[in-house]
Design an enzyme around this catalytic site. Structure first.
Site, PDB file in Angstrom:
ATOM      1  N   ARG A 186      12.190  -3.835  -4.384  1.00  0.00           N
ATOM      2  CA  ARG A 186      13.104  -4.231  -3.290  1.00  0.00           C
ATOM      3  C   ARG A 186      14.364  -3.388  -3.416  1.00  0.00           C
ATOM      4  NH1 ARG A 186      16.538  -5.343   0.202  1.00  0.00           N
ATOM      5  NH2 ARG A 186      16.529  -7.241   1.444  1.00  0.00           N
TER       6      ARG A 186
ATOM      7  N   GLU B 166      13.377  -7.044   9.875  1.00  0.00           N
ATOM      8  CA  GLU B 166      12.048  -7.584   9.621  1.00  0.00           C
ATOM      9  C   GLU B 166      11.099  -7.158  10.745  1.00  0.00           C
ATOM     10  OE1 GLU B 166      11.134  -9.402   7.061  1.00  0.00           O
ATOM     11  OE2 GLU B 166      13.042 -10.006   6.149  1.00  0.00           O
TER      12      GLU B 166
ATOM     13  N   ARG C  47      10.021  -8.911  -7.940  1.00  0.00           N
ATOM     14  CA  ARG C  47      10.134  -7.523  -7.499  1.00  0.00           C
ATOM     15  C   ARG C  47      11.217  -6.794  -8.288  1.00  0.00           C
ATOM     16  NH1 ARG C  47      11.007  -8.441  -1.133  1.00  0.00           N
ATOM     17  NH2 ARG C  47      12.647  -9.745  -2.046  1.00  0.00           N
TER      18      ARG C  47
END
Length: 276
Positions: free
Chosen positions: A51, A59, A95
């Site tokens: 990330r 998004e 992540r």
């Protein structure tokens, strides 16, 4: 005496060798990009999900999400990248959090400069805060990408509905280039219930969480945003029922004059802003 000199020579060689080994171990990690999920997250060939730090990209379904993903793919897909870490190595989802570099270019910064992401920071990960903010000022000044759509000082980062494992919430970030008070801005649900923000001043790129639930009982973790570092204000609506639900809901953000400045479609699997 000869043995002593031999031992001394071996020790010197070891001491000379160790810094080189330590330096190699301290090199920033890297890997080959196998997949690009969107404008701010990728998958490496070794299975690590990354990330991007300091930014947030649209998004899927939001304006400029396809262009953001396309630029990210153009820059990194199939290529080896270097990962620069900050204070936190991983997020709550496991992540890796990183500034991603390709051939001397910080991809995080490039996306912001092209108007395909904006600055969103969670302390203590502030290593390149000023650099990213300068890129955002440049993009805003030229109204590149998302700056043709964002109409106020604040915007939704994401939303989480009921049934997600914690009370429903929306996350809002200051997308302006100055410290700004969110006082008298409001968030609404589909039924027209409205939460009006108290006085909270946010630095550029800093955000807050608004939970629809009442404030948790002291000593409990109900309503907490575990895994996120300090610097994020938590507010509680005290809504009589979940403001957003599994069937989908549109969260609306209004400025003090009542003008709609952002909308976000709340959904359990796909989170997207409502198209205007």
């Amino acid at each position: 005496m000869a043995d002593a000199r031999r031992v001394g020579a071996i020790l010197v060689a070891v001491l000379v060798f160790l810094p080189a080994v330590s330096g190699a171990q301290a090199d920033p990690p890297g890997g080959t990009v196998q997949r690009v999920y969107d404008g701010d997250s990728i998958l490496l060939a070794d299975g690590r999900k990354v990330r991007y730090l300091g930014i947030n990209a649209p998004e899927r379904g939001q304006p400029y999400s396809a262009k953001s993903r396309a630029l990210n793919e153009q820059l990194v897909k199939g290529n080896r990248v270097r990962l620069e870490l900050d204070r936190q190595e991983r997020d709550r989802y496991g992540r890796t959090l990183a500034y991603v570099w390709k051939d001397g270019t910080m991809v995080n910064e490039r996306l912001v400069r092209e108007g395909l992401a904006y600055v969103w920071v969670i302390p203590p990960n502030l290593k390149h805060y000023d650099r990213l903010l300068a890129a955002q000022r440049d993009a805003r000044a030229d109204r590149r990408g998302i700056w043709n759509k964002l109409r106020g000082d604040f915007a939704f980062v994401r939303a989480s509905p009921a049934g997600s494992g914690r009370p429903p919430f929306v996350r809002i970030v200051n997308v302006s280039d100055r410290e700004t008070n969110i006082e008298r801005h409001g968030v609404e649900d589909r039924a027209g219930h409205r939460f009006v923000f108290p006085s909270v001043t946010l630095k550029p790129g800093y955000g807050l969480l608004l939970f629809s639930a009442p404030k948790p009982v002291p000593g409990s973790d109900r309503g907490s945003d575990s895994g996120q570092a300090g610097g994020t204000a938590n507010l509680y609506w005290g809504h009589p029922s979940p403001a957003w639900n599994l069937e989908g809901e549109t969260a609306v953000l209004r400025d003090p004059a009542g003008k709609v400045i952002d909308e976000f479609r709340v959904a359990p699997k796909r989170r997207q802003r409502k198209r205007r």
